[in-house]
Design a protein around this motif. Structure first.
Motif, PDB file in Angstrom:
ATOM      1  N   ASP A  55    -128.897 -14.640  15.119  1.00  0.00           N
ATOM      2  CA  ASP A  55    -127.841 -14.665  14.102  1.00  0.00           C
ATOM      3  C   ASP A  55    -127.618 -13.290  13.487  1.00  0.00           C
ATOM      4  OD1 ASP A  55    -127.532 -17.461  14.442  1.00  0.00           O
ATOM      5  OD2 ASP A  55    -129.202 -17.828  13.082  1.00  0.00           O
ATOM      6  N   VAL A  56    -127.736 -12.256  14.309  1.00  0.00           N
ATOM      7  CA  VAL A  56    -127.524 -10.882  13.861  1.00  0.00           C
ATOM      8  C   VAL A  56    -126.067 -10.488  14.099  1.00  0.00           C
ATOM      9  CG1 VAL A  56    -128.134  -8.466  14.317  1.00  0.00           C
ATOM     10  CG2 VAL A  56    -129.921 -10.239  14.277  1.00  0.00           C
ATOM     11  N   VAL A  57    -125.483  -9.781  13.136  1.00  0.00           N
ATOM     12  CA  VAL A  57    -124.110  -9.298  13.293  1.00  0.00           C
ATOM     13  C   VAL A  57    -124.044  -7.780  13.412  1.00  0.00           C
ATOM     14  CG1 VAL A  57    -123.060 -11.291  12.167  1.00  0.00           C
ATOM     15  CG2 VAL A  57    -123.757  -9.315  10.784  1.00  0.00           C
ATOM     16  N   LEU A  58    -125.102  -7.100  12.968  1.00  0.00           N
ATOM     17  CA  LEU A  58    -125.119  -5.640  13.004  1.00  0.00           C
ATOM     18  C   LEU A  58    -126.569  -5.164  13.069  1.00  0.00           C
ATOM     19  CD1 LEU A  58    -123.632  -2.833  12.590  1.00  0.00           C
ATOM     20  CD2 LEU A  58    -124.003  -3.194  10.144  1.00  0.00           C
ATOM     21  N   ALA A  59    -126.819  -4.153  13.883  1.00  0.00           N
ATOM     22  CA  ALA A  59    -128.149  -3.550  13.944  1.00  0.00           C
ATOM     23  C   ALA A  59    -128.004  -2.045  14.085  1.00  0.00           C
ATOM     24  CB  ALA A  59    -128.953  -4.113  15.114  1.00  0.00           C
ATOM     25  N   VAL A  60    -128.976  -1.310  13.577  1.00  0.00           N
ATOM     26  CA  VAL A  60    -128.983   0.143  13.674  1.00  0.00           C
ATOM     27  C   VAL A  60    -130.371   0.612  14.099  1.00  0.00           C
ATOM     28  CG1 VAL A  60    -127.199   0.443  11.916  1.00  0.00           C
ATOM     29  CG2 VAL A  60    -129.619   0.484  11.242  1.00  0.00           C
ATOM     30  N   HIS A  61    -130.442   1.793  14.689  1.00  0.00           N
ATOM     31  CA  HIS A  61    -131.742   2.402  14.956  1.00  0.00           C
ATOM     32  C   HIS A  61    -131.718   3.852  14.497  1.00  0.00           C
ATOM     33  CE1 HIS A  61    -130.639   5.044  18.336  1.00  0.00           C
ATOM     34  NE2 HIS A  61    -129.920   4.057  18.832  1.00  0.00           N
ATOM     35  N   GLY A  84    -132.583   4.560   4.200  1.00  0.00           N
ATOM     36  CA  GLY A  84    -131.594   5.120   5.110  1.00  0.00           C
ATOM     37  C   GLY A  84    -131.024   4.078   6.052  1.00  0.00           C
ATOM     38  N   LEU A  85    -131.904   3.269   6.628  1.00  0.00           N
ATOM     39  CA  LEU A  85    -131.450   2.198   7.519  1.00  0.00           C
ATOM     40  C   LEU A  85    -130.641   1.157   6.746  1.00  0.00           C
ATOM     41  CD1 LEU A  85    -134.738   1.663   9.581  1.00  0.00           C
ATOM     42  CD2 LEU A  85    -132.659   2.825  10.361  1.00  0.00           C
ATOM     43  N   ALA A  86    -131.130   0.789   5.556  1.00  0.00           N
ATOM     44  CA  ALA A  86    -130.452  -0.236   4.757  1.00  0.00           C
ATOM     45  C   ALA A  86    -129.067   0.236   4.307  1.00  0.00           C
ATOM     46  CB  ALA A  86    -131.298  -0.609   3.541  1.00  0.00           C
ATOM     47  N   ASP A  87    -128.954   1.508   3.942  1.00  0.00           N
ATOM     48  CA  ASP A  87    -127.645   2.032   3.518  1.00  0.00           C
ATOM     49  C   ASP A  87    -126.640   1.956   4.665  1.00  0.00           C
ATOM     50  OD1 ASP A  87    -128.617   2.563   1.005  1.00  0.00           O
ATOM     51  OD2 ASP A  87    -128.926   4.716   1.360  1.00  0.00           O
ATOM     52  N   ALA A  88    -127.097   2.247   5.867  1.00  0.00           N
ATOM     53  CA  ALA A  88    -126.204   2.158   7.024  1.00  0.00           C
ATOM     54  C   ALA A  88    -125.772   0.715   7.265  1.00  0.00           C
ATOM     55  CB  ALA A  88    -126.904   2.713   8.264  1.00  0.00           C
ATOM     56  N   LEU A  89    -126.705  -0.212   7.146  1.00  0.00           N
ATOM     57  CA  LEU A  89    -126.379  -1.622   7.338  1.00  0.00           C
ATOM     58  C   LEU A  89    -125.429  -2.127   6.258  1.00  0.00           C
ATOM     59  CD1 LEU A  89    -129.954  -2.816   8.333  1.00  0.00           C
ATOM     60  CD2 LEU A  89    -127.949  -2.806   9.828  1.00  0.00           C
ATOM     61  N   LYS A  90    -125.611  -1.655   5.052  1.00  0.00           N
ATOM     62  CA  LYS A  90    -124.716  -2.062   3.960  1.00  0.00           C
ATOM     63  C   LYS A  90    -123.296  -1.551   4.200  1.00  0.00           C
ATOM     64  CE  LYS A  90    -128.380  -2.240   0.464  1.00  0.00           C
ATOM     65  NZ  LYS A  90    -128.980  -1.544  -0.711  1.00  0.00           N
ATOM     66  N   LEU A  96    -117.429  -5.506   7.768  1.00  0.00           N
ATOM     67  CA  LEU A  96    -117.324  -6.845   8.345  1.00  0.00           C
ATOM     68  C   LEU A  96    -116.878  -7.863   7.305  1.00  0.00           C
ATOM     69  CD1 LEU A  96    -120.539  -6.829  10.587  1.00  0.00           C
ATOM     70  CD2 LEU A  96    -118.161  -6.611  11.345  1.00  0.00           C
ATOM     71  N   ARG A  97    -117.366  -7.753   6.088  1.00  0.00           N
ATOM     72  CA  ARG A  97    -116.982  -8.696   5.032  1.00  0.00           C
ATOM     73  C   ARG A  97    -115.519  -8.544   4.647  1.00  0.00           C
ATOM     74  NH1 ARG A  97    -122.080  -8.994   0.716  1.00  0.00           N
ATOM     75  NH2 ARG A  97    -123.378 -10.398   1.992  1.00  0.00           N
ATOM     76  N   ASP A  98    -114.989  -7.332   4.807  1.00  0.00           N
ATOM     77  CA  ASP A  98    -113.580  -7.101   4.485  1.00  0.00           C
ATOM     78  C   ASP A  98    -112.663  -7.422   5.652  1.00  0.00           C
ATOM     79  OD1 ASP A  98    -114.303  -6.312   1.962  1.00  0.00           O
ATOM     80  OD2 ASP A  98    -114.239  -4.164   2.393  1.00  0.00           O
ATOM     81  N   GLY A  99    -113.215  -7.991   6.701  1.00  0.00           N
ATOM     82  CA  GLY A  99    -112.398  -8.375   7.849  1.00  0.00           C
ATOM     83  C   GLY A  99    -112.262  -7.319   8.915  1.00  0.00           C
ATOM     84  N   GLY A 100    -113.015  -6.224   8.786  1.00  0.00           N
ATOM     85  CA  GLY A 100    -112.960  -5.174   9.787  1.00  0.00           C
ATOM     86  C   GLY A 100    -113.599  -5.597  11.098  1.00  0.00           C
ATOM     87  N   ASP A 101    -113.278  -4.875  12.171  1.00  0.00           N
ATOM     88  CA  ASP A 101    -113.817  -5.250  13.472  1.00  0.00           C
ATOM     89  C   ASP A 101    -115.141  -4.542  13.754  1.00  0.00           C
ATOM     90  OD1 ASP A 101    -113.149  -2.653  14.160  1.00  0.00           O
ATOM     91  OD2 ASP A 101    -111.440  -3.214  15.401  1.00  0.00           O
ATOM     92  N   GLU A 361    -126.103 -12.954   9.763  1.00  0.00           N
ATOM     93  CA  GLU A 361    -124.858 -13.587   9.330  1.00  0.00           C
ATOM     94  C   GLU A 361    -124.907 -13.978   7.857  1.00  0.00           C
ATOM     95  OE1 GLU A 361    -124.029 -16.861  11.873  1.00  0.00           O
ATOM     96  OE2 GLU A 361    -123.409 -15.627  13.575  1.00  0.00           O
ATOM     97  N   ASP A 362    -126.084 -14.294   7.353  1.00  0.00           N
ATOM     98  CA  ASP A 362    -126.245 -14.679   5.956  1.00  0.00           C
ATOM     99  C   ASP A 362    -126.277 -13.494   5.012  1.00  0.00           C
ATOM    100  OD1 ASP A 362    -126.370 -17.351   6.681  1.00  0.00           O
ATOM    101  OD2 ASP A 362    -128.555 -17.335   6.889  1.00  0.00           O
ATOM    102  N   GLY A 363    -126.211 -12.287   5.550  1.00  0.00           N
ATOM    103  CA  GLY A 363    -126.207 -11.093   4.711  1.00  0.00           C
ATOM    104  C   GLY A 363    -127.567 -10.488   4.463  1.00  0.00           C
ATOM    105  N   ASP A 364    -128.605 -11.021   5.088  1.00  0.00           N
ATOM    106  CA  ASP A 364    -129.950 -10.482   4.902  1.00  0.00           C
ATOM    107  C   ASP A 364    -130.119  -9.187   5.688  1.00  0.00           C
ATOM    108  OD1 ASP A 364    -130.654 -12.661   3.330  1.00  0.00           O
ATOM    109  OD2 ASP A 364    -131.349 -13.819   5.050  1.00  0.00           O
TER     110      ASP A 364
END
Length: 378
Positions: A55-61, A84-90, A96-101, A361-364
């Motif tokens: 249920d992942v929508v975004l990941a970074v490394h 740093g990782l969390a800021d990128a995910l945010k 995504l929350r604003d409807g972006g692709d 997907e839940d925003g975690d």
């Protein structure tokens, strides 16, 4: 004449059947060869070929390399990596929350990492052998296989945005050097001078690499394919992102400053579609980090997609086979984040460690820095 029963046949046949059944395990890539020379402390054996999350929508490394260790990592350093990782995910989450692709989401996430001097991309990029900075980046859209990349840019603040411009505003896939810098500037991207990328940490790494070349281990390391500045780096710092949006379209992006003390003009896997970055709807979005030459020769991210599409593999087992089962045999290590359209995330690595994080997907938001955090949730 009476035929005597050959009772010895039964046990012999039993042994032969057992041997035949065992042979595929020894010949299958990634099964009996994961721990050859070069595959240093890969993903835990118990989690081999398993997803790290669903249920992942975004990941970074943020790169792979010698592992960060709890017992030796300063709390401030740990916090800096996690933030740093969390800021990128945010940043990607807002898109995504604003409807972006998914393309906009991976660009936003990578831009944040490029602006963070902790990582080897944008500000904080490593130095070349002539004490300069040459940056590479790529981005790919899974819905139509559109892609863009820049290589060897020297004045673009955010190379990933330049890569997206190449994808959307030209008929080409990759622009390099001065032409790529000029193209980015003409299209309104912020430009910087070389000193913008400079950090004391990266300068010290360059000095260390050059001193290493003067030592007795230099010839051996160079012959072993470890490059011109073979110093064990804690985390290489290459950054990347993968995402899936509400339409289940995939996208991936990768950005890097390359290798410390690399030859001027050297280009690694990060801007190469099918090596450092790949995205195709229905298979995978993948971003890689590690020994770039090996990821190019092994067509790493494209091979993951092909194993899924043509080999019937799932995302996790395909990614594991390529990164841990195949690439170390070519002489290099690294890692990859690989995301399927259904939200399955894999993050195998043949290097000791890899730093990454993901958004559900839940925003975690979850960040993982240490080897003991890399166990599977799936």
């Amino acid at each position: 004449m009476r035929v005597r029963p050959r009772l010895w046949i039964v046990p012999v046949l039993t042994v032969l059947v057992a041997v035949a059944a065992a042979l595929p395990a020894f010949s299958r890539p990634g099964a009996g060869e994961d721990h050859r020379v070069g595959a240093v402390a890969p993903t835990k054996a118990a989690d081999a070929g398993r997803p790290v999350a669903r249920d992942v929508v975004l990941a970074v490394h943020g790169g792979a390399g010698t592992a960060l260790r709890r017992e030796t990592t300063d709390p401030r350093k740990e916090k800096a990596y996690r933030d740093g990782l969390a800021d990128a995910l945010k940043a990607g989450r807002r898109v995504l929350r604003d409807g972006g692709d998914s393309v906009a989401a991976v660009e936003a996430a990578v831009r944040v990492l490029e602006d963070n001097e902790l990582f080897n991309a944008g500000r904080g990029a490593v130095f070349t052998e002539d004490a300069g900075h040459e940056l590479d980046a790529s981005i790919m859209r899974g819905s139509d296989l559109a892609a863009g990349a820049v290589a060897g840019v020297r004045s673009v603040r955010n190379p990933v945005s330049a890569a997206r411009l190449v994808m959307e505003k030209t008929k080409h896939v990759m622009l390099a050097g001065e032409g790529a810098d000029d193209f980015a500037a003409r299209n309104g991207l912020p430009t910087v001078t070389q000193d913008y990328y400079w950090t004391q940490r990266r300068w010290d790494e360059l000095v260390k690499a050059k001193n290493f070349l003067k030592g007795p281990k230099a010839e051996k390391a160079t012959k072993g394919g470890k490059g011109t500045g073979a110093v064990r780096e804690e985390i290489t710092g290459t950054v990347g992102a993968v995402a899936v949006d509400r339409d289940r379209d995939l996208a991936a992006a990768t950005s890097t400053g390359g290798m410390t003390n690399k030859m001027a003009g050297r280009v690694g896997d990060s801007p190469v579609v099918g090596a450092g970055t790949y995205a195709k709807n229905g298979t995978v979005a993948a971003s890689a980090t590690g020994h770039g030459e090996v990821f190019i020769r092994g067509a790493a991210t494209a091979t993951i997609s092909h194993l899924i599409e043509f080999g019937g593999r799932d995302v996790a087992s395909a990614a594991y086979e390529v990164v841990v089962g195949r690439l170390p045999r070519l002489g290099g290590t690294g890692g990859v984040i690989a995301l399927g359209h259904e939200g399955t995330l894999a993050a195998p690595h043949s290097s000791e460690g890899m730093v990454y994080g993901y958004l559900t997907e839940d925003g975690d938001i979850v960040t993982r820095l240490f080897p003991d955090e890399s166990s599977s949730d799936g």
